[in-house]
Design a protein around this motif. Sequence first.
Motif, PDB file in Angstrom:
ATOM      1  N   VAL A 368       0.836  -1.203   0.000  1.00 27.27           N
ATOM      2  CA  VAL A 368       0.000   0.000   0.000  1.00 27.27           C
ATOM      3  C   VAL A 368       0.872   1.255   0.000  1.00 27.27           C
ATOM      4  N   LEU A 369       0.647   2.111  -1.000  1.00 21.93           N
ATOM      5  CA  LEU A 369       1.299   3.426  -1.039  1.00 21.93           C
ATOM      6  C   LEU A 369       0.313   4.420  -0.429  1.00 21.93           C
ATOM      7  N   THR A 370       0.702   5.047   0.650  1.00 25.68           N
ATOM      8  CA  THR A 370      -0.171   5.998   1.341  1.00 25.68           C
ATOM      9  C   THR A 370       0.452   7.387   1.221  1.00 25.68           C
ATOM     10  N   VAL A 402       3.419  -5.395  -7.222  1.00 24.43           N
ATOM     11  CA  VAL A 402       1.986  -5.067  -7.217  1.00 24.43           C
ATOM     12  C   VAL A 402       1.711  -4.128  -6.039  1.00 24.43           C
ATOM     13  N   TYR A 403       1.143  -2.950  -6.351  1.00 27.93           N
ATOM     14  CA  TYR A 403       0.895  -1.969  -5.291  1.00 27.93           C
ATOM     15  C   TYR A 403      -0.465  -1.329  -5.467  1.00 27.93           C
ATOM     16  N   GLN A 404      -0.928  -0.700  -4.415  1.00 24.46           N
ATOM     17  CA  GLN A 404      -2.233  -0.035  -4.419  1.00 24.46           C
ATOM     18  C   GLN A 404      -2.095   1.293  -3.681  1.00 24.46           C
ATOM     19  N   VAL A 431       7.638   8.789   1.813  1.00 26.31           N
ATOM     20  CA  VAL A 431       6.233   8.416   1.580  1.00 26.31           C
ATOM     21  C   VAL A 431       5.922   7.183   2.422  1.00 26.31           C
ATOM     22  N   ASP A 432       4.677   7.074   2.851  1.00 23.69           N
ATOM     23  CA  ASP A 432       4.257   5.913   3.631  1.00 23.69           C
ATOM     24  C   ASP A 432       3.972   4.735   2.722  1.00 23.69           C
ATOM     25  N   LEU A 433       4.360   3.580   3.195  1.00 23.21           N
ATOM     26  CA  LEU A 433       4.200   2.379   2.392  1.00 23.21           C
ATOM     27  C   LEU A 433       4.175   1.183   3.317  1.00 23.21           C
TER      28      LEU A 433
END
Length: 464
Positions: A368-370, A402-404, A431-433
């Motif tokens: 997850v990319l936040t 694979v990321y979202q 960046v948060d991940l």
Amino acid sequence: MDKISTKDLQEKLFYKPCNVYDHMNSTDEAAMETMSQSYIRFLAEAKTEREAVAYAVRRAKENGFSEYQFGQPVKAGDKLYFNNRGKSIYLFRVGSEPIEEGLRITAAHVDSPRVDLKQNPLYEDGNMGFFKTHYYGGIKKYQWTTVPLALHGVVIKKDGTSVDIKIGEEAGDPIFYINDLLPHLAADQMRKTMAEGIGGESLNILIGSKPYEDREATDRIKLNLLSLLYDKYGIAEADFMSAELCAVPAFPPREIGFDRSLIGGYGHDDRVCAFPALEALFDTDDSAHTCMVILADKEEIGSDGNTGMKTWCFVDIINELADALGGNANTVRMHSKCLSADVNAAFDPNFKDVYEPKNASFVNHGVVLTKYTGSRGKSGTNDASAEYVAFVRQLFDKAGVVYQTAELGKVDIGGGGTVAKYIAEKNIEVVDLGVAVVSMHAPYEVIAKADLYMTYKGMCAFNQ
Ligand code: MN
Ligand code: MN
């Protein structure tokens, strides 16, 4: 001009998150499985920040890292770690490129919500012995009653000698317990809100009931418990003053589901990011970048203290590295890039109302990319730059990660923060991940193996 079919046009233009399982070959699945099994072992072994740091030191040594001291000379190829008081750790491998190109930093935290003992905890009441507690981090207090608890931590005696304590993890060990009220007598309690049903001062840990043999003595249960503790550890009641003892769930991590695709365990937040961060560092030995992994303490209570992410220790290490390698420390920080590796709340169909599904993370949709966290109008967030998010996307696409994208719940429902802003304020891109977690901050949380694996792959791509 050729007319593109509607289907192709949609394929080309729509953002459609995809399931990791649709993108893994058998090699990936085997690697995911192996990684999941070592992650389960790590979770079982490291339930506190001290235990996670001890684990990191051991794994670092196995991978050729040695302990770093301020002021020591440093050269390309060095693999070093700085152990900050046994509660947080900075591991770094010096790359071949000039230090002013900046560091690639992955920062996770290794503390988790739990129930800490007070400094004068021991008492008896109603023929039972108890420890008074003060919970640590954001917990739903009712979740911590009537579950088996283990006691972990350290007692530092007046003379400075230390005693490690870990009871409740081995098969033959006793466990500990927080009482709750039987439903028959809980009419008043059941009318309270879930926040009020169990009060902070009711989280007392049951530790025994047997009186000391001398019938003439007072406080016989307390005396018997202290006498047992003295015989086993050589500690007296006053030694709790200088102790850090906490109760954590005693159940071991396990696979969940018929298909075994999920892992249940205590402390996925944030060990599910700490673990792949370490593995990625060890597995990207050939990178030209200087890579660093930070395992921070105290994130769950605001990142304060000299082992939290706000400590100057972080800047001190970068200053030392810049000095030792002949670079300007300000330039090093300005050119450094960071993944603030922390978990996000996985969409839960049982509680749909709090999520906005277009911007929620889903189990098995990858890392997850936040871009931003925070609450009420993005307050208290780093909010990564579009440029930097694009940089990370490009890295991931190239490496088949694979990321979202997601934020934490609906606008104005709540929110949260991470260490990202404390790193960003040092003039570092961040960046948060991380991994999507179901039932975050519960005694037993859930993650998907596929997301753990993609987080690892993402971190490797970042280091390269
Ligand atoms: Mn976290
Ligand atoms: Mn947390």
